[in-house]
Design a protein around this motif. Structure first.
Motif: not given
Length: 329
Positions: A174-177, A183-185, A229-244, A290-296
């Motif tokens: 989805x474009x918004x996701x 923006x979180x990168x 995760x991305x195709x489902x629009x789920x970003x919560x695990x993105x940072x965790x996967x990068x770290x692993x 990967x850093x959520x906007x509220x933490x940037x």
């Protein structure tokens, strides 16, 4: 004059599985995106039709293709038996910083030269030809992901098969996701330049070890997990996967990380990033977080001594951005 513009890339998961030492045993897969930092190649007729002039970090003026010192220029011009041309390259980012600059150069050069010769070329054909040049003709011990990422552009899941075929699939979000992901990168420069060929040779050799081969297989599974995760629009695990993935990659070869990189990575995590990785083969260059906007705001305050590179996703891959009214203008 003809000018090509070819994007650099950032890789999120599965890196290393595009090496033949892996995909000849198991199917490889990476998830990556091209970004809006580019390699530009300009080609136009040289006034002396019997000579070739090349301008990159050096200048070459030769009477014969075989006398060209730069191996990629030499092999591409030999493919099309092209003389009497002036070729110039300009890049937004220095080479050796983990963004796939060598392959962006090769793809862009092929696109410009083939257009000059009157040949239309698809993105996937540019990727295949660039692999032929870099791997088979020049003999670089590299994989195939960078060539296809630069040639095709966009956010892609790229699969590598033992019969040497490569499949490029667009990640549909989805474009918004997708905008939120963009923006979180955050990318910061840690300095230096690496020798990708040296590290990749060591990594290819390491995969011969059973335990490290299993680690590489697990890194491929992370790429599949990230795609889902991305195709489902789920970003919560993105940072965790990068770290692993980064922790696994570091375990393959000692030269992939350094004490300086580890210290800066740990500081980034403590500053609010949920995960990250050093881009490219390793050793130096850019760390992607990967850093959520509220933490940037906190992240940028605590990491402010590092040079941040602003970027966004590229959607188009290698393009011809200028063609003169005639090829002799």
């Amino acid at each position: 004059m003809i000018i090509s513009r070819t994007p650099f890339r950032i890789s999120f998961a599965g890196g290393g599985s595009d090496l033949p030492s892996f995909y000849h045993r198991e199917t490889g897969a990476v998830l990556s995106s091209s970004i809006n930092k580019y390699m530009y190649i300009a080609i136009h007729p040289f006034f002396d039709k019997s000579r070739i002039q090349l301008k990159y970090s050096k200048t070459e003026l030769v009477d014969d293709i075989n006398a060209i010192h730069h191996p990629i220029f030499r092999e591409v011009l030999k493919m099309y038996n092209l003389t009497g041309v002036d070729l110039n390259s300009i890049a937004d980012i220095p080479s050796g910083t983990g963004l796939g600059s060598s392959s962006a150069f090769t793809v862009g050069l092929l696109n410009a030269v083939r257009t000059y010769a009157g040949k239309a070329t698809s993105g996937e054909k540019l990727g295949r030809l660039a692999c032929e040049v870099e791997i088979n003709k020049v003999g670089s011990p590299i994989g195939k992901q960078d060539q296809y990422a630069a040639a095709c552009g966009g956010l892609n899941f790229i699969t590598f098969y033992g019969d040497e075929t490569v499949n490029v699939e667009k990640i549909i979000m989805a474009p918004e996701r997708k905008k939120e992901l963009d923006e979180n990168l955050i990318m910061v420069f840690v300095g230096g330049e690496h020798s990708a060929n040296s590290i990749l040779r060591d990594q290819a050799a390491a995969i011969g070890d059973r335990k490290k081969f299993e680690t590489q297989k697990a890194m491929v599974q992370l790429a599949y997990q990230l795609r889902s995760s991305l195709e489902a629009g789920e970003l919560d695990d993105f940072g965790k996967i990068l770290h692993e993935g980064w922790m696994m990659k570091k375990s393959l070869v000692s030269g992939i990380s350094t004490g300086v990189v580890d210290e800066l990575y740990d500081r980034g995590i403590k500053s609010g990033a949920l995960g990250g990785k050093l881009l490219g083969a390793g050793g130096a260059g850019f760390i992607l977080f990967y850093c959520p906007q509220e933490k940037q705001e906190e992240f940028r305050t605590r990491m402010g001594d590092l040079n941040e590179m602003n970027f966004h996703f590229d959607h188009y891959g290698s393009k011809i951005i200028y063609v003169g009214d005639t090829f002799n203008d």
